[in-house]
Design a protein around this motif. Structure first.
Motif, PDB file in Angstrom:
ATOM      1  N   ARG A 168       6.031   8.028   4.947  1.00  0.00           N
ATOM      2  CA  ARG A 168       5.048   8.166   6.034  1.00  0.00           C
ATOM      3  C   ARG A 168       4.147   9.387   5.843  1.00  0.00           C
ATOM      4  N   LEU A 169       3.892   9.743   4.593  1.00  0.00           N
ATOM      5  CA  LEU A 169       3.005  10.871   4.325  1.00  0.00           C
ATOM      6  C   LEU A 169       1.575  10.580   4.747  1.00  0.00           C
ATOM      7  N   GLY A 170       1.177   9.308   4.686  1.00  0.00           N
ATOM      8  CA  GLY A 170      -0.183   8.956   5.076  1.00  0.00           C
ATOM      9  C   GLY A 170      -0.479   9.265   6.529  1.00  0.00           C
ATOM     10  N   PRO A 171       0.313   8.739   7.476  1.00  0.00           N
ATOM     11  CA  PRO A 171       0.098   9.101   8.881  1.00  0.00           C
ATOM     12  C   PRO A 171       0.231  10.599   9.141  1.00  0.00           C
ATOM     13  N   MET A 172       1.135  11.255   8.446  1.00  0.00           N
ATOM     14  CA  MET A 172       1.277  12.712   8.613  1.00  0.00           C
ATOM     15  C   MET A 172       0.027  13.438   8.128  1.00  0.00           C
ATOM     16  N   LEU A 173      -0.535  12.974   7.015  1.00  0.00           N
ATOM     17  CA  LEU A 173      -1.753  13.583   6.495  1.00  0.00           C
ATOM     18  C   LEU A 173      -2.906  13.394   7.468  1.00  0.00           C
ATOM     19  N   ARG A 174      -3.000  12.189   8.033  1.00  0.00           N
ATOM     20  CA  ARG A 174      -4.058  11.909   9.005  1.00  0.00           C
ATOM     21  C   ARG A 174      -3.916  12.779  10.241  1.00  0.00           C
ATOM     22  N   SER A 175      -2.715  12.854  10.784  1.00  0.00           N
ATOM     23  CA  SER A 175      -2.493  13.655  11.983  1.00  0.00           C
ATOM     24  C   SER A 175      -2.727  15.134  11.716  1.00  0.00           C
ATOM     25  N   GLY A 176      -2.288  15.606  10.561  1.00  0.00           N
ATOM     26  CA  GLY A 176      -2.485  17.012  10.223  1.00  0.00           C
ATOM     27  C   GLY A 176      -3.953  17.367  10.073  1.00  0.00           C
ATOM     28  N   TYR A 177      -4.702  16.498   9.415  1.00  0.00           N
ATOM     29  CA  TYR A 177      -6.135  16.740   9.254  1.00  0.00           C
ATOM     30  C   TYR A 177      -6.844  16.746  10.608  1.00  0.00           C
ATOM     31  N   GLN A 178      -6.482  15.803  11.466  1.00  0.00           N
ATOM     32  CA  GLN A 178      -7.095  15.750  12.795  1.00  0.00           C
ATOM     33  C   GLN A 178      -6.795  17.015  13.592  1.00  0.00           C
ATOM     34  N   TRP A 179      -5.549  17.488  13.535  1.00  0.00           N
ATOM     35  CA  TRP A 179      -5.188  18.704  14.268  1.00  0.00           C
ATOM     36  C   TRP A 179      -5.965  19.898  13.739  1.00  0.00           C
ATOM     37  N   VAL A 180      -6.054  20.025  12.421  1.00  0.00           N
ATOM     38  CA  VAL A 180      -6.754  21.167  11.830  1.00  0.00           C
ATOM     39  C   VAL A 180      -8.226  21.164  12.195  1.00  0.00           C
ATOM     40  N   ILE A 181      -8.861  20.009  12.113  1.00  0.00           N
ATOM     41  CA  ILE A 181     -10.290  19.923  12.438  1.00  0.00           C
ATOM     42  C   ILE A 181     -10.541  20.306  13.886  1.00  0.00           C
ATOM     43  N   ARG A 182      -9.618  19.950  14.758  1.00  0.00           N
ATOM     44  CA  ARG A 182      -9.798  20.254  16.179  1.00  0.00           C
ATOM     45  C   ARG A 182      -9.456  21.699  16.528  1.00  0.00           C
ATOM     46  N   HIS A 183      -8.384  22.218  15.943  1.00  0.00           N
ATOM     47  CA  HIS A 183      -7.837  23.486  16.418  1.00  0.00           C
ATOM     48  C   HIS A 183      -7.939  24.642  15.423  1.00  0.00           C
ATOM     49  N   ALA A 184      -8.064  24.353  14.140  1.00  0.00           N
ATOM     50  CA  ALA A 184      -8.122  25.429  13.138  1.00  0.00           C
ATOM     51  C   ALA A 184      -9.099  25.056  12.022  1.00  0.00           C
ATOM     52  N   PRO A 185     -10.366  24.865  12.365  1.00  0.00           N
ATOM     53  CA  PRO A 185     -11.328  24.444  11.321  1.00  0.00           C
ATOM     54  C   PRO A 185     -11.427  25.426  10.165  1.00  0.00           C
ATOM     55  N   TRP A 186     -11.134  26.692  10.416  1.00  0.00           N
ATOM     56  CA  TRP A 186     -11.157  27.681   9.335  1.00  0.00           C
ATOM     57  C   TRP A 186     -10.147  27.343   8.248  1.00  0.00           C
ATOM     58  N   LEU A 187      -9.031  26.715   8.653  1.00  0.00           N
ATOM     59  CA  LEU A 187      -8.005  26.351   7.689  1.00  0.00           C
ATOM     60  C   LEU A 187      -8.486  25.206   6.804  1.00  0.00           C
ATOM     61  N   TYR A 188      -9.199  24.254   7.401  1.00  0.00           N
ATOM     62  CA  TYR A 188      -9.759  23.174   6.580  1.00  0.00           C
ATOM     63  C   TYR A 188     -10.816  23.727   5.630  1.00  0.00           C
ATOM     64  N   GLU A 189     -11.619  24.679   6.092  1.00  0.00           N
ATOM     65  CA  GLU A 189     -12.626  25.279   5.225  1.00  0.00           C
ATOM     66  C   GLU A 189     -11.959  25.939   4.024  1.00  0.00           C
ATOM     67  N   ALA A 190     -10.870  26.660   4.246  1.00  0.00           N
ATOM     68  CA  ALA A 190     -10.161  27.295   3.139  1.00  0.00           C
ATOM     69  C   ALA A 190      -9.609  26.251   2.170  1.00  0.00           C
ATOM     70  N   THR A 191      -9.041  25.183   2.712  1.00  0.00           N
ATOM     71  CA  THR A 191      -8.515  24.109   1.870  1.00  0.00           C
ATOM     72  C   THR A 191      -9.625  23.448   1.072  1.00  0.00           C
ATOM     73  N   TYR A 192     -10.744  23.220   1.719  1.00  0.00           N
ATOM     74  CA  TYR A 192     -11.888  22.588   1.061  1.00  0.00           C
ATOM     75  C   TYR A 192     -12.379  23.447  -0.093  1.00  0.00           C
ATOM     76  N   GLN A 193     -12.508  24.741   0.142  1.00  0.00           N
ATOM     77  CA  GLN A 193     -12.992  25.631  -0.911  1.00  0.00           C
ATOM     78  C   GLN A 193     -12.006  25.703  -2.077  1.00  0.00           C
ATOM     79  N   LEU A 194     -10.727  25.663  -1.774  1.00  0.00           N
ATOM     80  CA  LEU A 194      -9.707  25.832  -2.808  1.00  0.00           C
ATOM     81  C   LEU A 194      -9.485  24.571  -3.628  1.00  0.00           C
ATOM     82  N   PHE A 195      -9.448  23.405  -2.968  1.00  0.00           N
ATOM     83  CA  PHE A 195      -9.068  22.175  -3.658  1.00  0.00           C
ATOM     84  C   PHE A 195     -10.214  21.190  -3.880  1.00  0.00           C
ATOM     85  N   PHE A 196     -11.251  21.229  -3.022  1.00  0.00           N
ATOM     86  CA  PHE A 196     -12.297  20.218  -3.102  1.00  0.00           C
ATOM     87  C   PHE A 196     -13.469  20.650  -3.976  1.00  0.00           C
ATOM     88  N   VAL A 197     -13.793  21.925  -3.970  1.00  0.00           N
ATOM     89  CA  VAL A 197     -15.002  22.360  -4.679  1.00  0.00           C
ATOM     90  C   VAL A 197     -14.762  23.445  -5.720  1.00  0.00           C
TER      91      VAL A 197
END
Length: 376
Positions: free
Chosen positions: A49-78
């Protein structure tokens, strides 16, 4: 076109509604042209069930800790020195390989970046025999969209094709965005639409998109628009009931939940203020509604908004004053028509289905090898 009887496996992901929306419309068009099409959520291929966990985690981060997604994006996406293959790619590879073996598709189409990584990895190792096409749904492409094992790339932004080919060595073609036919310029019964949502006849309506999850700084956006006295915000809150309740307190803000009449709302609006550069943006382009990006969500949302603005398809407003100025400028018919024309030109490119249904002989085979990175 080679169409009738071809089997196409479309890989999407339920990360919001955008990727699934593109996949569903693409499947509808393929079936209408005589092909067989099936959609698979790549997140469902992940074990434990990693897929639903990944979806829920991403949704929580975008809503409550967007800075954390930005750090992840910079580190792994670009980042140029990011790992070439993620653990998620390897975890989804075996299930997808078995699935492709059972379905025996003629073409596999990825509309999500994880799917593109998995198909590229499998295709490079000969574990998917079907041609693999990546249909990029973003206007700015990050490295996780790109894998040299895929056969080709289709993308909506003509400025991306050279970059994609340089990074992967594979052909990249600009194709028209995949949007439902309901989104088209029209003269609608605006009075009925206004009455349905509780707007007054004289209101200059501005749609504010928060995506299907209702995320981003839309409360601030609505306040800026309402306090200007010139625009009445209509906030599309998606499935976020808390956001709708918070905004819908009987004031000047019209807060709406998930809607099936977005084309009609767009036809009654002055502009769309968007924060994700996703499917709602493209639907507005198709509907002839100008788009202004304001306070985009971090990472791919911000990069997509900036890429659209650089191409002239939309306007990016860096602050509240610029937001109101952009909306004021759109009251000039010449400015408005020019921006609409630039965005509408996207749909003069080759339809994605026409590109997908081209004969396999028209495309060189993917390179063989073991490398799994898009880096040079």
């Amino acid at each position: 076109m080679v169409t009738a009887g071809r089997r196409v496996l479309i890989l999407s992901a339920g990360m919001g509604a955008g990727h699934d929306g593109v996949a569903a419309e693409l499947a509808r068009r393929l079936v209408a042209d005589g092909a067989e099409a099936e959609i698979i959520d790549v997140l469902q291929l992940l074990p434990l069930r990693l897929g639903p966990m990944l979806r829920s985690g991403y949704q929580w981060v975008i809503r409550h800790a967007p800075w954390l997604y930005e750090a992840t994006y910079q580190l792994f996406f670009v980042a140029k020195r990011a790992p070439s293959t993620s653990p998620l790619t390897l975890l989804a590879a075996a299930p997808l390989g078995r699935l492709a073996g059972r379905h025996r598709p003629d073409e596999v189409v990825s509309t999500f970046h994880l799917a593109a990584q998995v198909t590229g990895w499998l295709r490079r190792r000969g574990r998917i025999r079907a041609r693999s096409t990546v249909l990029v749904t973003d206007f700015a492409v990050h490295r996780l969209w790109l894998h040299p094992g895929n056969d080709r790339y289709l993308c909506p932004n003509p400025a991306m094709t050279g970059h994609i080919t340089a990074m992967t060595g594979r052909p990249a073609l600009c194709t028209a965005p995949v949007v439902r036919p309901r989104f088209r310029p029209r003269v609608a019964e605006c009075a009925r639409t206004r009455a349905r949502i509780g707007a007054d006849p004289g209101d200059l309506l501005v749609l504010v998109s928060a995506g299907s999850w209702g995320v981003g700084a839309v409360t601030e956006t609505a306040r800026i628009l309402a306090s200007s006295g010139r625009y009445r915000p209509v906030v599309l809150c998606g499935h976020n009931a808390r956001l709708r309740n918070r905004l819908g307190g009987g004031g000047t803000v019209l807060a709406l939940g998930w809607r099936d009449d977005v084309p009609e709302l767009m036809s009654a609006a002055h502009a769309l203020v968007d924060n994700a550069a996703g499917l709602t943006c493209v639907e507005a382009f198709a509907a002839g509604l100008p788009v202004v990006s304001y306070r985009p969500i971090p990472g791919h949302g911000r990069d997509g908004a900036l890429a659209m603005a650089r191409a002239g398809f939309s306007v990016h407003a860096p602050d509240a004053a610029a937001l109101l100025d952009a909306l004021d400028r759109l009251r000039d018919e010449r400015q408005r028509d020019l921006q609409i024309a630039r965005a509408s030109a996207l749909f003069t490119s080759m339809p994605a289905v026409a590109a997908l249904m081209s004969a396999p002989a028209d495309l060189p085979p993917a390179r063989t090898g073991r490398a799994g990175s898009c880096h040079r």
